[in-house]
Design a protein around this motif. Structure first.
Motif, PDB file in Angstrom:
ATOM      1  N   LYS A 282      21.585  13.578   6.810  1.00  0.00           N
ATOM      2  CA  LYS A 282      20.709  14.449   6.025  1.00  0.00           C
ATOM      3  C   LYS A 282      19.255  14.024   6.231  1.00  0.00           C
ATOM      4  O   LYS A 282      18.966  12.835   6.339  1.00  0.00           O
ATOM      5  CB  LYS A 282      21.078  14.305   4.544  1.00  0.00           C
ATOM      6  N   VAL A 283      18.340  14.979   6.259  1.00  0.00           N
ATOM      7  CA  VAL A 283      16.924  14.626   6.267  1.00  0.00           C
ATOM      8  C   VAL A 283      16.610  13.859   4.990  1.00  0.00           C
ATOM      9  O   VAL A 283      17.026  14.251   3.897  1.00  0.00           O
ATOM     10  CB  VAL A 283      16.058  15.906   6.346  1.00  0.00           C
ATOM     11  N   GLY A 284      15.910  12.747   5.119  1.00  0.00           N
ATOM     12  CA  GLY A 284      15.559  11.936   3.953  1.00  0.00           C
ATOM     13  C   GLY A 284      14.264  12.410   3.314  1.00  0.00           C
ATOM     14  O   GLY A 284      13.350  12.852   4.011  1.00  0.00           O
ATOM     15  N   LEU A 285      14.207  12.319   2.005  1.00  0.00           N
ATOM     16  CA  LEU A 285      12.960  12.643   1.295  1.00  0.00           C
ATOM     17  C   LEU A 285      12.460  11.406   0.574  1.00  0.00           C
ATOM     18  O   LEU A 285      13.207  10.769  -0.164  1.00  0.00           O
ATOM     19  CB  LEU A 285      13.189  13.754   0.266  1.00  0.00           C
ATOM     20  N   LEU A 286      11.193  11.104   0.775  1.00  0.00           N
ATOM     21  CA  LEU A 286      10.587   9.932   0.138  1.00  0.00           C
ATOM     22  C   LEU A 286       9.295  10.360  -0.532  1.00  0.00           C
ATOM     23  O   LEU A 286       8.504  11.095   0.036  1.00  0.00           O
ATOM     24  CB  LEU A 286      10.279   8.869   1.199  1.00  0.00           C
ATOM     25  N   SER A 287       9.106   9.900  -1.754  1.00  0.00           N
ATOM     26  CA  SER A 287       7.801  10.059  -2.365  1.00  0.00           C
ATOM     27  C   SER A 287       7.417   8.770  -3.072  1.00  0.00           C
ATOM     28  O   SER A 287       8.196   7.823  -3.130  1.00  0.00           O
ATOM     29  CB  SER A 287       7.771  11.244  -3.329  1.00  0.00           C
ATOM     30  N   GLY A 288       6.228   8.734  -3.576  1.00  0.00           N
ATOM     31  CA  GLY A 288       5.755   7.541  -4.248  1.00  0.00           C
ATOM     32  C   GLY A 288       4.321   7.753  -4.671  1.00  0.00           C
ATOM     33  O   GLY A 288       3.715   8.780  -4.372  1.00  0.00           O
ATOM     34  N   GLY A 289       3.808   6.781  -5.384  1.00  0.00           N
ATOM     35  CA  GLY A 289       2.439   6.877  -5.863  1.00  0.00           C
ATOM     36  C   GLY A 289       2.261   5.841  -6.962  1.00  0.00           C
ATOM     37  O   GLY A 289       3.170   5.049  -7.236  1.00  0.00           O
ATOM     38  N   GLY A 290       1.122   5.866  -7.587  1.00  0.00           N
ATOM     39  CA  GLY A 290       0.889   4.945  -8.690  1.00  0.00           C
ATOM     40  C   GLY A 290       1.900   5.164  -9.794  1.00  0.00           C
ATOM     41  O   GLY A 290       2.359   6.283 -10.014  1.00  0.00           O
ATOM     42  N   SER A 291       2.265   4.094 -10.505  1.00  0.00           N
ATOM     43  CA  SER A 291       3.132   4.242 -11.673  1.00  0.00           C
ATOM     44  C   SER A 291       2.327   4.807 -12.841  1.00  0.00           C
ATOM     45  O   SER A 291       1.110   4.946 -12.759  1.00  0.00           O
ATOM     46  CB  SER A 291       3.741   2.896 -12.040  1.00  0.00           C
ATOM     47  N   GLY A 292       3.020   5.128 -13.927  1.00  0.00           N
ATOM     48  CA  GLY A 292       2.360   5.688 -15.097  1.00  0.00           C
ATOM     49  C   GLY A 292       2.570   7.185 -15.231  1.00  0.00           C
ATOM     50  O   GLY A 292       2.097   7.792 -16.183  1.00  0.00           O
ATOM     51  N   HIS A 293       3.285   7.765 -14.251  1.00  0.00           N
ATOM     52  CA  HIS A 293       3.534   9.207 -14.272  1.00  0.00           C
ATOM     53  C   HIS A 293       5.013   9.514 -14.493  1.00  0.00           C
ATOM     54  O   HIS A 293       5.480  10.602 -14.178  1.00  0.00           O
ATOM     55  CB  HIS A 293       3.084   9.847 -12.960  1.00  0.00           C
ATOM     56  N   GLU A 294       5.764   8.571 -15.011  1.00  0.00           N
ATOM     57  CA  GLU A 294       7.202   8.715 -15.137  1.00  0.00           C
ATOM     58  C   GLU A 294       7.557   9.962 -15.947  1.00  0.00           C
ATOM     59  O   GLU A 294       6.846  10.278 -16.896  1.00  0.00           O
ATOM     60  CB  GLU A 294       7.776   7.458 -15.817  1.00  0.00           C
ATOM     61  N   PRO A 295       8.651  10.646 -15.568  1.00  0.00           N
ATOM     62  CA  PRO A 295       9.689  10.223 -14.632  1.00  0.00           C
ATOM     63  C   PRO A 295       9.342  10.321 -13.153  1.00  0.00           C
ATOM     64  O   PRO A 295      10.100   9.832 -12.339  1.00  0.00           O
ATOM     65  CB  PRO A 295      10.855  11.151 -14.964  1.00  0.00           C
TER      66      PRO A 295
END
Lengths: 332, 332
Positions: free
Chosen positions: A45-58
């Motif tokens: 399957k094509v993989g999906l990755l994201s990320g960024g600074g914390s504090g925006h949960e979920p």
């Protein structure tokens, strides 16, 4: 500062550790460098990755699971994750078909994901990048060249994630992610500031009768500060620039997303939703789908954002497709 | 007071109206008297009804749907619903097999549900009542004779709802609801107060370095005020009286529920969850299931509650059973 934390410097690590314990059926937490990966991803399957600074949960780790992300990289609070963490997370998200990086348009995020993508590609992993820049409030900002990536990110992750889950190839998944970004606009409002744990004081000050229209998700300035208004008036102020920029045609079908910034009760979000539906219907738009709740936050900030996504039939079908993550789940 | 509202006196009506628009596939909003009913209930199923003062969203209307409630009655903010609303809601929840009233133990709620139950029974609807009184913080309180009903209510509604959905009879559904209540204990903490819209000022004051242990969901006093502590210390203070009262045996399986009061970021709830798991495991308990998030709130209050439910195999199976409501959904 009163927060349910221990060491302000350990907030992200301890929170993600607790998150991993609570959702051990879905995710694995890799502590050093810190990232979260999905447990049951299909091979090929094509993989999906994201990320960024914390504090925006979920956001983002809360969206790791079936039908959304394969991995997420939480940076320090309001701080871009490092290439050193993005690289192994990209490898974890890859099961042979390449990886799509979903990147919110902030200078640090863009740079670090770019560096990591180059390294991953040097290691033989094909990477495509979908840049999210849906915030109509400001053209350039404190942390951005161009528009910021905000609420639309959740919709990109859901719809592109469903495309990857049904077996679309790398370029197709990236294309549908970009199509979502091209068709979504967002604008937010803050009623209060938030306090970054290691700073210990609110990131900005708002007077008792003042709100900030067009706020960013890090409390960075928006369009203007105005005196407090009622919910309907604020909703009008958020929707007007969204519709002016999106330019939907009469009869267009849309997804209406009212997002809480973290410290606002859901009852207030539904009051905003109520009027937003009326405004969209008065513009001859059809609210086909909706989402109301805390999905991309700014710690304990009070306020909300509104996103409007112009749907086509394929996007609607992908939105409706089953999803099973800690923070978004349906159909399974 | 800064809130996303219009008229403070119309907060509940407008919010429930927006809620009805957002979840029109699941619920019908009846405006006068105000209650919410489920759209697709099976005929012949035992009906489940709950209600109480508003301000605790998503409780109760957010739990109307498959596998949980058939109707919910929102009172004014922090004010018991009237018998005039509970009576038609009971009729709406009834499809011939009788109705279980799930009532949090507050004097006004108990009285008004009792009156409504008598009227409904006079109209030929069999009613059973499950009283929820899981709060170990105080024996009697500002609004209560006996213990208050708090976080455990969510678990009663889920598990009794699943029993009704699988076809249990009226007495059996009430019995399992009571069994959940008998096996769950809860205690909360407030870091900040909340503001009732029509009051316009915070319901109480906490100093900058002060928290209230054992707070109620209306901001009513708990056990004591103490100086701010770290998350692990607060978690210990909440779990100690819970375990002392529940008296679980070594090896018992439990559900651990960390609930946000409305204004606390989910990252902080996971920090609490992380330590709570360690405490329970140190007591030789097995954390079999968990729930972390804003499920029974106090408007925008900052803080959390912890609930521990001693599970048996039947409760676990009913917990796992499919549910489809606006605020809790899995398996479908």
């Amino acid at each position: 500062m009163k927060k349910l934390i221990n060491d302000p410097k350990a907030v992200v690590e301890e929170s993600v550790e607790g998150f991993g314990l609570a959702h051990a059926d879905l995710v694995t937490v890799h502590p050093d460098p810190l990232f979260v990966s999905r447990k049951d991803a299909k091979s090929g399957k094509v993989g999906l990755l994201s990320g960024g600074g914390s504090g925006h949960e979920p956001l983002h780790a809360g969206y790791v699971g079936f039908g959304m992300l394969d991995a997420a990289v939480p940076g320090a609070v309001f701080t871009s994750p490092t290439p050193e963490a993005i690289i192994p997370a990209t490898a974890a998200a890859n099961s042979g078909a390449g990886v799509v990086h979903i990147v919110k348009n902030y200078t640090g995020d863009v740079l670090n994901f770019e560096t990591a993508a180059e390294m991953a590609q040097a290691d033989g992993i094909e990477v495509r990048t979908v840049l999210v820049n849906d915030d109509v409030a400001v053209e350039d900002s404190l942390y951005t060249a161009g528009r910021r990536g905000v609420g639309g990110t959740v919709l990109v992750e859901k719809i592109a994630g469903a495309a990857a889950e049904r077996g679309d190839g790398l370029d197709a998944v990236a294309a549908i992610g970009r199509r979502v970004n091209d068709n979504v606009r967002t604008m937010g409002v803050a009623l209060s500031a938030c306090t970054v744990p290691h700073a210990g004081v609110p990131s900005f000050e708002l007077a008792d009768d003042e709100i900030e229209i067009g706020i960013g998700i890090h409390g960075e300035p928006g369009r203007h500060r105005i005196a407090m208004e009622n919910a309907d008036g604020i909703t009008d102020r958020l929707l007007e620039p969204i519709l002016a920029d999106l330019k939907p045609a009469s009869g267009d079908k849309v997804l209406l997303f009212v997002n809480g910034m973290g410290g606002t009760p859901s009852s207030e979000l539904y009051i905003v939703y109520r009027h937003a539906v009326k405004v969209l219907e008065a513009a001859n738009l059809v609210v086909e789908r909706s989402l109301v709740g805390n999905y991309i936050t700014s710690l304990e900030m009070q306020g909300c954002s509104i996103s409007v996504l112009r749907l086509d039939d394929e996007m609607t079908a992908l939105w409706d497709a089953p999803v099973h993550t800690p923070a978004l789940r349906w159909g399974m």
